[in-house]
Design an enzyme around this catalytic site. Structure first.
Site, PDB file in Angstrom:
ATOM      1  N   GLN A  61      -4.434   2.583  14.997  1.00  0.00           N
ATOM      2  CA  GLN A  61      -3.350   3.105  14.160  1.00  0.00           C
ATOM      3  C   GLN A  61      -2.547   4.185  14.889  1.00  0.00           C
ATOM      4  O   GLN A  61      -1.310   4.179  14.871  1.00  0.00           O
ATOM      5  CB  GLN A  61      -3.959   3.689  12.877  1.00  0.00           C
ATOM      6  CG  GLN A  61      -2.925   4.223  11.885  1.00  0.00           C
ATOM      7  CD  GLN A  61      -3.584   4.828  10.633  1.00  0.00           C
ATOM      8  OE1 GLN A  61      -4.812   4.827  10.510  1.00  0.00           O
ATOM      9  NE2 GLN A  61      -2.777   5.320   9.723  1.00  0.00           N
ATOM     10  N   TYR A 110       1.425   3.107  15.272  1.00  0.00           N
ATOM     11  CA  TYR A 110       2.107   3.333  13.992  1.00  0.00           C
ATOM     12  C   TYR A 110       3.562   3.751  14.106  1.00  0.00           C
ATOM     13  O   TYR A 110       4.319   3.619  13.153  1.00  0.00           O
ATOM     14  CB  TYR A 110       1.312   4.305  13.113  1.00  0.00           C
ATOM     15  CG  TYR A 110       1.632   5.778  13.280  1.00  0.00           C
ATOM     16  CD1 TYR A 110       2.379   6.457  12.311  1.00  0.00           C
ATOM     17  CD2 TYR A 110       1.182   6.505  14.379  1.00  0.00           C
ATOM     18  CE1 TYR A 110       2.646   7.816  12.442  1.00  0.00           C
ATOM     19  CE2 TYR A 110       1.452   7.839  14.510  1.00  0.00           C
ATOM     20  CZ  TYR A 110       2.185   8.496  13.541  1.00  0.00           C
ATOM     21  OH  TYR A 110       2.463   9.827  13.684  1.00  0.00           O
ATOM     22  N   LYS A 144      -4.711  -1.987   9.994  1.00  0.00           N
ATOM     23  CA  LYS A 144      -5.020  -2.118   8.571  1.00  0.00           C
ATOM     24  C   LYS A 144      -5.247  -3.569   8.138  1.00  0.00           C
ATOM     25  O   LYS A 144      -5.926  -3.812   7.140  1.00  0.00           O
ATOM     26  CB  LYS A 144      -3.849  -1.570   7.747  1.00  0.00           C
ATOM     27  CG  LYS A 144      -3.480  -0.131   8.036  1.00  0.00           C
ATOM     28  CD  LYS A 144      -4.373   0.808   7.262  1.00  0.00           C
ATOM     29  CE  LYS A 144      -3.842   2.233   7.313  1.00  0.00           C
ATOM     30  NZ  LYS A 144      -4.684   3.135   6.512  1.00  0.00           N
ATOM     31  N   THR A 151      -9.046  -5.684   3.621  1.00  0.00           N
ATOM     32  CA  THR A 151      -8.866  -4.757   2.498  1.00  0.00           C
ATOM     33  C   THR A 151      -9.799  -5.258   1.391  1.00  0.00           C
ATOM     34  O   THR A 151      -9.673  -6.404   0.956  1.00  0.00           O
ATOM     35  CB  THR A 151      -7.415  -4.767   1.989  1.00  0.00           C
ATOM     36  OG1 THR A 151      -6.534  -4.490   3.081  1.00  0.00           O
ATOM     37  CG2 THR A 151      -7.212  -3.747   0.881  1.00  0.00           C
ATOM     38  N   GLU A 178     -10.881   3.942   3.292  1.00  0.00           N
ATOM     39  CA  GLU A 178      -9.936   4.738   2.507  1.00  0.00           C
ATOM     40  C   GLU A 178     -10.171   4.430   1.038  1.00  0.00           C
ATOM     41  O   GLU A 178     -10.094   3.264   0.630  1.00  0.00           O
ATOM     42  CB  GLU A 178      -8.475   4.411   2.879  1.00  0.00           C
ATOM     43  CG  GLU A 178      -8.077   4.905   4.258  1.00  0.00           C
ATOM     44  CD  GLU A 178      -6.577   4.850   4.494  1.00  0.00           C
ATOM     45  OE1 GLU A 178      -5.882   4.094   3.763  1.00  0.00           O
ATOM     46  OE2 GLU A 178      -6.096   5.555   5.401  1.00  0.00           O
ATOM     47  N   ASP A 210       0.840  -1.192   0.000  1.00  0.00           N
ATOM     48  CA  ASP A 210       0.000   0.000   0.000  1.00  0.00           C
ATOM     49  C   ASP A 210       0.878   1.246   0.000  1.00  0.00           C
ATOM     50  O   ASP A 210       1.743   1.398   0.864  1.00  0.00           O
ATOM     51  CB  ASP A 210      -0.927  -0.003   1.228  1.00  0.00           C
ATOM     52  CG  ASP A 210      -2.079   0.960   1.051  1.00  0.00           C
ATOM     53  OD1 ASP A 210      -2.413   1.294  -0.109  1.00  0.00           O
ATOM     54  OD2 ASP A 210      -2.654   1.393   2.074  1.00  0.00           O
ATOM     55  N   ASP A 234      -9.089   0.458   1.787  1.00  0.00           N
ATOM     56  CA  ASP A 234      -8.136   0.074   2.842  1.00  0.00           C
ATOM     57  C   ASP A 234      -8.768   0.422   4.195  1.00  0.00           C
ATOM     58  O   ASP A 234      -8.496   1.468   4.782  1.00  0.00           O
ATOM     59  CB  ASP A 234      -6.816   0.840   2.627  1.00  0.00           C
ATOM     60  CG  ASP A 234      -5.797   0.561   3.708  1.00  0.00           C
ATOM     61  OD1 ASP A 234      -5.897  -0.498   4.367  1.00  0.00           O
ATOM     62  OD2 ASP A 234      -4.895   1.397   3.904  1.00  0.00           O
ATOM     63  N   THR A 263      -4.761   6.597  -0.218  1.00  0.00           N
ATOM     64  CA  THR A 263      -6.045   7.299  -0.246  1.00  0.00           C
ATOM     65  C   THR A 263      -5.959   8.531  -1.142  1.00  0.00           C
ATOM     66  O   THR A 263      -4.990   9.277  -1.094  1.00  0.00           O
ATOM     67  CB  THR A 263      -6.426   7.750   1.172  1.00  0.00           C
ATOM     68  OG1 THR A 263      -6.293   6.634   2.035  1.00  0.00           O
ATOM     69  CG2 THR A 263      -7.845   8.267   1.216  1.00  0.00           C
ATOM     70  N   GLU A 278      -8.999   4.094  -2.474  1.00  0.00           N
ATOM     71  CA  GLU A 278      -7.749   3.952  -3.218  1.00  0.00           C
ATOM     72  C   GLU A 278      -8.039   3.275  -4.549  1.00  0.00           C
ATOM     73  O   GLU A 278      -9.077   2.649  -4.735  1.00  0.00           O
ATOM     74  CB  GLU A 278      -6.746   3.087  -2.427  1.00  0.00           C
ATOM     75  CG  GLU A 278      -6.501   3.583  -1.009  1.00  0.00           C
ATOM     76  CD  GLU A 278      -5.272   2.942  -0.359  1.00  0.00           C
ATOM     77  OE1 GLU A 278      -4.428   2.381  -1.084  1.00  0.00           O
ATOM     78  OE2 GLU A 278      -5.184   3.021   0.876  1.00  0.00           O
ATOM     79  N   ARG A 318       0.328  15.660  12.937  1.00  0.00           N
ATOM     80  CA  ARG A 318       1.519  16.495  13.183  1.00  0.00           C
ATOM     81  C   ARG A 318       1.257  17.900  12.637  1.00  0.00           C
ATOM     82  O   ARG A 318       1.697  18.237  11.527  1.00  0.00           O
ATOM     83  CB  ARG A 318       2.752  15.917  12.460  1.00  0.00           C
ATOM     84  CG  ARG A 318       3.226  14.547  12.918  1.00  0.00           C
ATOM     85  CD  ARG A 318       4.377  14.059  12.041  1.00  0.00           C
ATOM     86  NE  ARG A 318       3.977  14.035  10.633  1.00  0.00           N
ATOM     87  CZ  ARG A 318       3.343  13.010  10.056  1.00  0.00           C
ATOM     88  NH1 ARG A 318       3.081  11.925  10.736  1.00  0.00           N
ATOM     89  NH2 ARG A 318       2.992  13.069   8.784  1.00  0.00           N
ATOM     90  N   HIS A 364      -4.472  13.903   0.683  1.00  0.00           N
ATOM     91  CA  HIS A 364      -4.749  13.032   1.832  1.00  0.00           C
ATOM     92  C   HIS A 364      -3.570  13.074   2.807  1.00  0.00           C
ATOM     93  O   HIS A 364      -3.755  13.262   4.010  1.00  0.00           O
ATOM     94  CB  HIS A 364      -5.000  11.607   1.366  1.00  0.00           C
ATOM     95  CG  HIS A 364      -5.014  10.586   2.470  1.00  0.00           C
ATOM     96  ND1 HIS A 364      -6.093  10.424   3.315  1.00  0.00           N
ATOM     97  CD2 HIS A 364      -4.072   9.704   2.886  1.00  0.00           C
ATOM     98  CE1 HIS A 364      -5.814   9.478   4.202  1.00  0.00           C
ATOM     99  NE2 HIS A 364      -4.603   9.024   3.955  1.00  0.00           N
ATOM    100  N   ARG A 424      -8.596   3.859  13.231  1.00  0.00           N
ATOM    101  CA  ARG A 424      -7.752   5.031  13.481  1.00  0.00           C
ATOM    102  C   ARG A 424      -7.189   5.085  14.892  1.00  0.00           C
ATOM    103  O   ARG A 424      -6.093   5.599  15.103  1.00  0.00           O
ATOM    104  CB  ARG A 424      -8.547   6.309  13.202  1.00  0.00           C
ATOM    105  CG  ARG A 424      -9.052   6.432  11.784  1.00  0.00           C
ATOM    106  CD  ARG A 424      -7.916   6.375  10.784  1.00  0.00           C
ATOM    107  NE  ARG A 424      -8.434   6.569   9.428  1.00  0.00           N
ATOM    108  CZ  ARG A 424      -7.697   6.377   8.335  1.00  0.00           C
ATOM    109  NH1 ARG A 424      -6.434   5.990   8.433  1.00  0.00           N
ATOM    110  NH2 ARG A 424      -8.225   6.561   7.149  1.00  0.00           N
TER     111      ARG A 424
HETATM  112 CA    CA Z   1      -4.036   3.196   2.781  1.00  0.00          CA
END
Ligand code: CA
Length: 427
Positions: A242, A246, A255, A259, A201, A131, A235, A362, A203, A147, A138, A239
């Site tokens: 994640q 992450y 994730k 999918t 997501e 991915d 996907d 995404t 994609e 951030r 995005h 959240r």
């Molecule tokens: Ca993705």
């Protein structure tokens, strides 16, 4: 690859419902894997509201070469995709001739199955799934949520960011999606439970055709010829899981629970009229390094597809309300072309195999209403979406059904589409 008679806007098919079909007129002819009552999974072609039994038709042909190709058409499409662009283009021309010549109706009709009677399968055995993160709007919006001071990290404009996904949980459109459990962050430390921030997501799926040998990178100039086709990919993402897991190695269990991909592989030949230039770099943006730079790819390596996301809740279904469009965007917003993603993936010598799956990342536009995930649409859950029927949503709830669609339109050409990718949340 050049435009030919198979792209003619005036072409008409004798197959009922094909002319003017929003996804599958005779100019499209995507490949998929289907089964019906009495036969196992085999290659099919979508035309109008029918599925053409490609495997059966080739098997019944007198020509020995056709029967050899038919041998590639059962149980999975990996071997058919591996055969490469020349065979694909030859099949496309022959199918186009078959479906546009009324005198050949009797030859083809026994192999047409109503789409409603065909069960679609995952088209390939997906042995590897990667991915990417090529949707720059995005990446910017999500980066800002995570951030605020540095939404796009310094490497973003220089190289395609990606991670190795999980192939075992890639499922075909229509498969229900179970709400995953995981570690959820909290003020008193993490706890284990069902995700409270389940998301989709939007994609594009890129299906690899011609493989490359371990240790032999694919050049940017030939990368497009290794792509067998495109589809839709959702996907699914948790959240809260994640955000906690992450760093420092990237997505993992947030994730890998599911999918979804659409069942039809729309070929590069079908999409030829709908290519567009690569994402335009501003004056102070870095140019791609030489191994990612090809003149033709820059001129026409992008995809001019319109992308739409629909949400229908269980309550909306009860009330007879149709799926509600929550987003519309364009694949033009991909910072990297599909060829650049593939060339970069192999640039260290990594071998891709036929049927490998690449997700673009995404795709969101810069405008409000073009966001490819709930995370962006609701600004991290801060601004709930109002739905017809009076409900509100921040993230997905039980019974919510997400449907992705993509279509390609251009003056002078028949509109084609990628079909749909749907999944309903269970729990
Ligand atoms: Ca993705």
């Amino acid at each position: 690859m050049t435009l030919d008679e198979t792209h003619g806007a005036d072409a008409s098919s004798w197959v009922q419902g094909a002319d003017g079909h929003p996804d599958f007129p005779v100019q499209n002819l995507p490949l998929g894997l289907f089964s019906d009552g009495d036969s196992g999974p085999r290659a099919g072609v979508a035309i109008g509201d029918m599925v053409f039994d490609l495997a059966g038709w080739l098997s019944a042909c007198d020509d020995e070469a056709d029967r050899l190709v038919a041998g590639l058409c059962f149980d999975r499409l990996n071997d058919l995709l591996a055969a490469g662009p020349q065979l694909r283009a030859m099949l496309r021309r022959r199918l186009f001739a078959l479906f546009t010549d009324p005198l050949r109706r009797a030859e083809a009709e026994p192999f047409l199955v109503p789409a409603g009677e065909a069960q679609m399968h995952l088209p390939c055995e997906v042995r590897d799934y990667t991915d990417f993160y090529a949707g720059i709007h995005h990446a910017s919006k999500v980066g800002r949520l995570f951030r605020p001071d540095s939404p796009l990290l310094p490497n973003y404009r220089h190289l395609p960011i990606g991670y190795h996904g999980r192939s075992s949980s890639v499922v075909v459109s229509g498969t229900p999606v179970e709400r995953p459990h995981g570690q959820l962050p909290g003020a008193d430390g993490p706890r284990f439970g069902p995700t409270e921030r389940l998301d989709h997501e939007f994609e594009l799926a890129i299906w690899v055709g011609t493989p490359n040998v371990l240790g032999s990178p694919v050049s940017i100039g030939s990368a497009a010829s290794h792509i067998a086709g495109f589809g839709l990919l959702n996907d699914w993402s948790a959240r809260d899981i994640q955000a906690w897991e992450y760093q420092p190695l990237g997505p993992f269990l947030a994730k890998s629970f599911a999918t979804s991909v659409s069942p039809w592989i729309v070929t590069p030949e079908a999409l030829l009229p709908f290519r567009c230039p690569a994402f335009p770099r501003a004056g102070d943006d870095p140019q791609p390094l030489a191994y990612l730079l090809d003149r033709q790819d820059q001129e026409s390596g992008g995809l001019a597809l319109t992308l739409e996301t629909f949400l229908q809740t269980a309550f909306m279904r009860e009330k007879g309300l149709p799926p509600h469009r929550i987003s519309i965007a364009s694949a033009r917003h991909l910072w990297w072309t599909p060829a650049q993603l593939l060339a970069h993936h192999t640039s260290n010598g990594c071998n891709l195999r036929a049927g490998d799956l690449l997700g673009t990342g995404t795709i969101s536009g810069p405008e409000v209403g073009s966001e490819g995930s709930m995370l962006e649409l609701t600004e991290g859950g801060a601004r709930p979406l109002d739905l017809p029927g009076g409900e509100r949503r921040t993230f997905l709830e039980a019974g919510d059904r997400i449907t992705l669609k993509a279509s390609a339109s251009r003056a002078g050409h028949a509109t084609i589409g990628l079909g749909t990718c749907t999944g309903e949340i269970i729990g």
